[in-house]
Motif scaffolding. Structure first.
Motif, PDB file in Angstrom:
ATOM      1  N   CYS A 208       0.835  -1.206   0.000  1.00 17.49           N
ATOM      2  CA  CYS A 208       0.000   0.000   0.000  1.00 17.49           C
ATOM      3  C   CYS A 208       0.871   1.259   0.000  1.00 17.49           C
ATOM      4  CB  CYS A 208      -0.960   0.012   1.178  1.00 17.49           C
ATOM      5  SG  CYS A 208      -0.200  -0.201   2.777  1.00 17.49           S
ATOM      6  N   LEU A 209       2.119   1.165   0.474  1.00 18.45           N
ATOM      7  CA  LEU A 209       3.043   2.306   0.396  1.00 18.45           C
ATOM      8  C   LEU A 209       3.329   2.628  -1.064  1.00 18.45           C
ATOM      9  CD1 LEU A 209       5.644   1.222   3.118  1.00 18.45           C
ATOM     10  CD2 LEU A 209       3.665   2.716   3.416  1.00 18.45           C
ATOM     11  N   LYS A 210       3.576   1.603  -1.837  1.00 21.59           N
ATOM     12  CA  LYS A 210       3.821   1.778  -3.265  1.00 21.59           C
ATOM     13  C   LYS A 210       2.592   2.359  -3.952  1.00 21.59           C
ATOM     14  CE  LYS A 210       6.213   0.884  -7.122  1.00 21.59           C
ATOM     15  NZ  LYS A 210       7.525   1.477  -7.437  1.00 21.59           N
ATOM     16  N   GLY A 211       1.417   1.893  -3.527  1.00 18.93           N
ATOM     17  CA  GLY A 211       0.186   2.397  -4.111  1.00 18.93           C
ATOM     18  C   GLY A 211      -0.009   3.880  -3.859  1.00 18.93           C
ATOM     19  N   CYS A 212       0.303   4.321  -2.651  1.00 21.91           N
ATOM     20  CA  CYS A 212       0.173   5.741  -2.329  1.00 21.91           C
ATOM     21  C   CYS A 212       1.145   6.571  -3.150  1.00 21.91           C
ATOM     22  CB  CYS A 212       0.407   5.971  -0.839  1.00 21.91           C
ATOM     23  SG  CYS A 212       0.145   7.685  -0.297  1.00 21.91           S
ATOM     24  N   LEU A 213       2.382   6.093  -3.268  1.00 23.72           N
ATOM     25  CA  LEU A 213       3.380   6.822  -4.048  1.00 23.72           C
ATOM     26  C   LEU A 213       2.968   6.920  -5.515  1.00 23.72           C
ATOM     27  CD1 LEU A 213       6.089   8.257  -4.097  1.00 23.72           C
ATOM     28  CD2 LEU A 213       7.196   6.042  -4.469  1.00 23.72           C
ATOM     29  N   GLU A 214       2.405   5.858  -6.041  1.00 27.10           N
ATOM     30  CA  GLU A 214       1.953   5.886  -7.434  1.00 27.10           C
ATOM     31  C   GLU A 214       0.830   6.896  -7.632  1.00 27.10           C
ATOM     32  OE1 GLU A 214       0.920   1.869  -8.304  1.00 27.10           O
ATOM     33  OE2 GLU A 214       3.002   1.222  -8.642  1.00 27.10           O
ATOM     34  N   GLU A 215      -0.101   6.948  -6.692  1.00 25.88           N
ATOM     35  CA  GLU A 215      -1.198   7.911  -6.792  1.00 25.88           C
ATOM     36  C   GLU A 215      -0.678   9.343  -6.704  1.00 25.88           C
ATOM     37  OE1 GLU A 215      -4.518   7.287  -4.235  1.00 25.88           O
ATOM     38  OE2 GLU A 215      -4.698   5.162  -4.703  1.00 25.88           O
ATOM     39  N   LEU A 216       0.267   9.573  -5.801  1.00 26.13           N
ATOM     40  CA  LEU A 216       0.847  10.904  -5.676  1.00 26.13           C
ATOM     41  C   LEU A 216       1.612  11.281  -6.939  1.00 26.13           C
ATOM     42  CD1 LEU A 216       2.122  10.779  -1.978  1.00 26.13           C
ATOM     43  CD2 LEU A 216       0.249  12.181  -2.860  1.00 26.13           C
ATOM     44  N   SER A 217       2.343  10.329  -7.508  1.00 31.67           N
ATOM     45  CA  SER A 217       3.106  10.601  -8.735  1.00 31.67           C
ATOM     46  C   SER A 217       2.188  10.971  -9.891  1.00 31.67           C
ATOM     47  CB  SER A 217       3.945   9.376  -9.118  1.00 31.67           C
ATOM     48  OG  SER A 217       4.883   9.064  -8.105  1.00 31.67           O
ATOM     49  N   GLN A 218       1.040  10.294  -9.980  1.00 33.47           N
ATOM     50  CA  GLN A 218       0.098  10.569 -11.065  1.00 33.47           C
ATOM     51  C   GLN A 218      -0.545  11.941 -10.944  1.00 33.47           C
ATOM     52  OE1 GLN A 218      -2.591   7.240 -10.850  1.00 33.47           O
ATOM     53  NE2 GLN A 218      -1.034   5.759 -11.520  1.00 33.47           N
ATOM     54  N   SER A 219      -0.753  12.408  -9.712  1.00 33.93           N
ATOM     55  CA  SER A 219      -1.404  13.704  -9.510  1.00 33.93           C
ATOM     56  C   SER A 219      -0.402  14.849  -9.345  1.00 33.93           C
ATOM     57  CB  SER A 219      -2.304  13.648  -8.271  1.00 33.93           C
ATOM     58  OG  SER A 219      -1.536  13.402  -7.098  1.00 33.93           O
ATOM     59  N   TYR A 220       0.890  14.525  -9.358  1.00 33.72           N
ATOM     60  CA  TYR A 220       1.939  15.517  -9.081  1.00 33.72           C
ATOM     61  C   TYR A 220       2.071  16.530 -10.215  1.00 33.72           C
ATOM     62  CZ  TYR A 220       6.685  17.298  -8.250  1.00 33.72           C
ATOM     63  OH  TYR A 220       7.782  18.096  -8.048  1.00 33.72           O
ATOM     64  N   ASP A 221       2.180  17.788  -9.854  1.00 34.07           N
ATOM     65  CA  ASP A 221       2.400  18.882 -10.804  1.00 34.07           C
ATOM     66  C   ASP A 221       3.919  19.096 -10.904  1.00 34.07           C
ATOM     67  OD1 ASP A 221       2.736  21.321 -12.110  1.00 34.07           O
ATOM     68  OD2 ASP A 221       0.983  22.243 -11.173  1.00 34.07           O
ATOM     69  N   LYS A 222       4.517  18.610 -11.969  1.00 39.05           N
ATOM     70  CA  LYS A 222       5.971  18.655 -12.098  1.00 39.05           C
ATOM     71  C   LYS A 222       6.517  20.069 -12.215  1.00 39.05           C
ATOM     72  CE  LYS A 222       6.407  14.085 -14.237  1.00 39.05           C
ATOM     73  NZ  LYS A 222       6.878  13.320 -15.414  1.00 39.05           N
ATOM     74  N   GLU A 223       5.710  20.976 -12.750  1.00 45.02           N
ATOM     75  CA  GLU A 223       6.203  22.344 -12.939  1.00 45.02           C
ATOM     76  C   GLU A 223       6.088  23.178 -11.669  1.00 45.02           C
ATOM     77  OE1 GLU A 223       5.667  26.192 -15.951  1.00 45.02           O
ATOM     78  OE2 GLU A 223       4.383  24.413 -16.174  1.00 45.02           O
ATOM     79  N   PHE A 224       4.932  23.129 -11.017  1.00 46.74           N
ATOM     80  CA  PHE A 224       4.700  24.020  -9.883  1.00 46.74           C
ATOM     81  C   PHE A 224       4.639  23.301  -8.539  1.00 46.74           C
ATOM     82  CE2 PHE A 224       2.744  26.074 -13.600  1.00 46.74           C
ATOM     83  CZ  PHE A 224       3.475  27.249 -13.614  1.00 46.74           C
ATOM     84  N   GLY A 225       4.757  21.973  -8.568  1.00 49.45           N
ATOM     85  CA  GLY A 225       4.676  21.229  -7.323  1.00 49.45           C
ATOM     86  C   GLY A 225       3.241  21.084  -6.866  1.00 49.45           C
ATOM     87  N   GLY A 226       3.038  20.257  -5.855  1.00 46.65           N
ATOM     88  CA  GLY A 226       1.701  19.996  -5.361  1.00 46.65           C
ATOM     89  C   GLY A 226       1.084  18.795  -6.043  1.00 46.65           C
ATOM     90  N   PHE A 227      -0.104  18.406  -5.549  1.00 50.34           N
ATOM     91  CA  PHE A 227      -0.691  17.146  -5.983  1.00 50.34           C
ATOM     92  C   PHE A 227      -2.136  17.315  -6.456  1.00 50.34           C
ATOM     93  CE2 PHE A 227       2.718  16.493  -3.009  1.00 50.34           C
ATOM     94  CZ  PHE A 227       3.514  15.590  -3.697  1.00 50.34           C
ATOM     95  N   ALA A 228      -2.373  18.429  -7.121  1.00 52.61           N
ATOM     96  CA  ALA A 228      -3.676  18.699  -7.727  1.00 52.61           C
ATOM     97  C   ALA A 228      -3.489  19.902  -8.625  1.00 52.61           C
ATOM     98  CB  ALA A 228      -4.721  18.964  -6.653  1.00 52.61           C
ATOM     99  N   ASN A 229      -4.539  20.274  -9.335  1.00 46.45           N
ATOM    100  CA  ASN A 229      -4.472  21.478 -10.154  1.00 46.45           C
ATOM    101  C   ASN A 229      -4.824  22.704  -9.322  1.00 46.45           C
ATOM    102  OD1 ASN A 229      -3.700  20.191 -12.589  1.00 46.45           O
ATOM    103  ND2 ASN A 229      -5.793  19.491 -12.904  1.00 46.45           N
ATOM    104  N   ALA A 230      -6.077  22.885  -9.007  1.00 45.16           N
ATOM    105  CA  ALA A 230      -6.494  24.007  -8.163  1.00 45.16           C
ATOM    106  C   ALA A 230      -7.859  23.662  -7.570  1.00 45.16           C
ATOM    107  CB  ALA A 230      -6.568  25.290  -8.984  1.00 45.16           C
TER     108      ALA A 230
END
Length: 758
Positions: A208-230
């Motif tokens: 489940c640790l790997k699962g959380c990291l994968e979800e965070l990676s998918q939602s990660y904003d590579k340019e501005f940081g954070g884990f969502a748009n707005a």
């Protein structure tokens, strides 16, 4: 509903708001909560949550209208101005309903019950929360903000809904009552947490640790940081998880990715408008993707958690930028949120008057600038050997524009027109290079300019301060100052943390019952006040304070912290533990007004108290050598195991607890007087390193009785050696040979190898 920028109708900055302007006050005028006092002059016949309101609903055969909010809630202000100050609407409310106001910060247990209902039936939630209840407190209909009339995109207005529900209560009473019972039963079933394994004793697998990291990676904003748009929220629990993932797998791809996402996001947050660059501290969240335009309120719980996160980042990287942000947060709290008696206030409002002559408040008015204002105060002073002024440096670095730098899309109500929200889009080094000045000259100029603008801001009308003391949030802030004392080795942070702990002990704790209170209030002449019937503490008050005390122990090595933490844990177990399924309920079983006894199911702006309890129990179990505490931690992990596997991103703090349980954590025992240089050198060495899964104890004559069971693991440690400055590093019950130098200790701390028995 806090993302809007509407004004709140020009209420005053005093606790009672417009209440001071009215001769006729309702029942809320007898309360202490700043939020309830804000509504004391409404024509609505408000009552506080309690037996008086419940009995009146029965006696008068009326439904209850429940309104829940908090004093710095922007949309709460809007609904008050539009509906609760409206004589016509108030007349309908008073005729047909018993109207009850709840401060969600005073009664998170009440708020959680009905927010669960609102989210389950509408798919969303927020504040103000509006719920209609039967006289036996069962919810029938609910929502958040309602406009006063039928004018918004087909949404029925508040008056229309009031009238309809009143009619249904008269015509279809039995149907309404049955509906309330059925809805409650459905929520109870849907909210039930059951252990993943049949035995209820097995924690979830680490996938489940790997699962959380994968979800965070998918939602990660590579340019501005954070884990969502707005909108973007700070979410400290996510950084806690990512840093622990890095620590557990520092050389792996997952570990490196975790660290990169966390550090980049923290840097972008620090440069963004969500960070108050002039007065310091962090606003609640960013309304846009860029961390630029914030919702301007400042919450104590954000400051406490973010201070810890930035300190962790500094420990890992040794980058002074992160240390400076942590210092900024703590400076803001010590200056603006700290009471003379040592406790910390709850929040600072988003809205304030733009000037001393203004009649209506605006969101962000205290914080934003026109270019002309900045140049007026900063253009007169030139940099050494340069034609540039302080204004040139300040405006360049913070992207100040003549017409304002706020996108109209982020300002739907035009409150920020021609205003600038300070944001640094490049680093200080990059900006200095573009201005062709030395970096040290640039930094000195920027620091001086910020101080000048801070003094200018101090002359503006201040936002309302919610000067309520909340136990759980003080616990989070104690952790912030205690961690700063450890990492930055500055005695002033120790003093702030200890003063706050003693404040809670004095004003928010009953020595006889060993029980906490939820809140206290700023009184007259620097006193601290309580209400006639003090509100008992809820689960988060215990878990957050216990963690704060454990962190404070590792900054002071005062056994008092461990003794009190242990007592509070015992009370927590008695009041909230679910002996049948495991885990802790949010509220006590003896409060009949709580129709639904819940357990938090996710980590949010504040961590799930069950998540925090896991780490607390593991730490205390090892300190006190009490296996029953560890058993409780295992049962919590098992209870939440299915949710961690199915929705891992919902419980990052719980996953941090799982990593703690599964780790080969270090037990670091240091002997000697804490005031001797040699002992201090060893303790300082420990705090040089990011070691999230550790137990740190100082064994000497002051603590040997409390730690007697733990010290038995060091059979060779005799009383005569308590005065010697020595360090032992153990994994479980396997310990190293004693060392006496910082260099030797460093080697043991950095080693990931299993140590052999000594």
């Amino acid at each position: 509903m806090a993302s809007s920028s509407e004004t709140d109708g020009g209420k005053t900055d005093e606790k009672s708001g417009s209440a001071e302007k009215a001769e006729n006050k309702n029942r809320l005028s007898l309360e202490k909560s700043p939020y309830l006092l804000q509504h004391a002059a409404n024509p609505v016949h408000w009552l506080p949550w309690g037996p008086e309101a419940f009995q009146r609903a029965i006696d008068e055969d009326k439904m209850i209208f429940l309104s829940v909010g908090y004093s710095t809630c922007h949309w709460c202000h809007v609904m008050e101005r539009e509906s609760f100050e409206n004589e016509e609407i108030a007349s309908v409310m008073n005729e047909h309903f018993i109207n009850v106001k709840v401060d969600r910060e005073e009664r998170p247990d009440v708020d959680k019950v009905y927010m669960t209902f609102v989210q389950s039936t509408t798919g969303g939630g927020g504040w103000p929360m509006s719920v209609w209840l039967t006289p036996d407190l069962k919810p029938i209909l609910g929502g958040t903000y309602f406009p006063p009339d039928d004018r918004y995109y087909g949404q029925p207005g508040f008056k229309t809904i009031l009238t309809h529900i009143a009619q249904q209560w008269q015509v279809n009473r039995e149907k309404v009552m049955d509906q309330g019972s059925r809805i409650l039963e459905i929520i109870i079933q849907s909210m039930s947490l059951k252990a993943f394994s049949e035995s209820g004793k097995t924690p979830p697998a680490l996938e489940c640790l790997k699962g959380c990291l994968e979800e965070l990676s998918q939602s990660y904003d590579k340019e501005f940081g954070g884990f969502a748009n707005a909108p973007k929220f700070p979410q400290p629990v996510i950084f806690n998880f990512l840093f622990r993932m890095y620590y557990s797998n520092s050389e792996s791809k997952d570990g490196k990715e975790s660290l990169e996402m966390a550090l980049h996001t923290l840097k972008m947050m620090a440069r963004g408008g969500i960070h108050d660059h002039v007065a310091k501290g962090f606003h609640r969240y960013s309304t846009d993707q860029f961390w630029h335009v914030p919702h301007f309120e400042k919450m104590l719980y954000d400051q406490g958690q973010l201070a810890v996160v930035y300190l962790d980042a500094y420990q890992i990287t040794k980058d002074e930028t992160f240390a400076q942000v942590a210092k900024d947060i703590l400076e803001y709290v010590a200056r603006d949120l700290c009471d003379v008696n040592g406790g910390f206030y709850s929040a600072e409002d988003a809205d304030s008057l733009p000037s001393n002559t203004a009649e209506r408040k605006k969101e962000g008015a205290f914080c934003v600038w026109t270019e002309a204002e900045i140049k007026e105060h900063l253009s007169t002073e030139a940099l050494p050997d340069s034609t540039l002024t302080l204004a040139d440096v300040f405006c360049k670095y913070f992207n100040v524009e003549a017409d304002g730098n706020v996108d109209p899309y982020q300002d739907p109500h035009h409150e920020l027109k021609e205003k600038n929200v300070l944001i640094a889009k490049v680093t200080e080094e990059e900006c200095a290079k573009s201005l062709e000045i030395d970096i040290n000259v640039f930094k000195e100029a920027l620091s001086k300019a910020k101080q000048i603008m801070f003094e200018v801001r101090r002359k503006r009308p201040k936002p309302h301060m919610d000067d309520k003391f909340v136990t759980s949030w003080n616990g989070l802030m104690i952790s912030g100052f205690a961690r700063a004392a450890q990492v930055l080795q500055d005695e002033k942070y120790v003093e702030s943390a200890m003063r706050a702990a003693r404040f809670v002990r004095k004003y928010l704790y009953n020595e006889e019952s060993n029980c906490l209170l939820r809140s206290a209030y700023k009184g007259e002449n620097d006193t601290v006040a309580q209400i006639l019937y003090p509100i008992p503490g809820v689960l988060e008050d215990y878990t957050f304070l216990v963690r704060g005390l454990l962190d404070l122990y590792e900054a002071t090595y005062d056994p008092w912290c461990l003794e009190w933490a242990s007592k509070l844990q015992t009370t927590q177990d008695c009041l909230f533990w679910d002996a049948h399924d495991g885990g802790y309920f949010n509220s006590v079983s003896t409060d009949a007004s709580i129709v639904l006894r819940l357990k938090e199911d996710q980590d949010g702006a504040e961590p799930n108290p069950n998540s925090v309890a896991v780490s607390n129990l593991l730490r205390l179990s090892n300190i006190l050598v009490d296996i029953t505490l560890q058993d409780k931690a295992v049962k919590i992990l098992s209870l939440y195991s299915h949710r961690m596997l199915m929705l891992p991103m919902a419980l990052p703090e719980m996953l941090s607890g799982l990593m703690f349980y599964s780790s080969n954590f270090k037990q670091i025992i240091i002997t000697g007087s804490k005031d001797t240089p040699s002992t201090q050198e060893l303790l300082k060495e420990v705090h040089q390193h990011y070691i999230p899964f550790k137990i740190l104890l100082l064994a000497n004559d002051d603590s040997k009785e409390l730690l007697s069971e733990r010290l038995k693991s060091l059979g060779q440690l005799e009383d005569s050696k308590f005065s010697e400055s020595t360090a032992y590093v153990c994994h479980k019950q396997s310990c190293s040979l004693p060392v006496s130098s910082a260099n030797e200790l460093r080697d043991l701390l950095l080693s990931r190898e299993q140590l052999s028995d000594s």
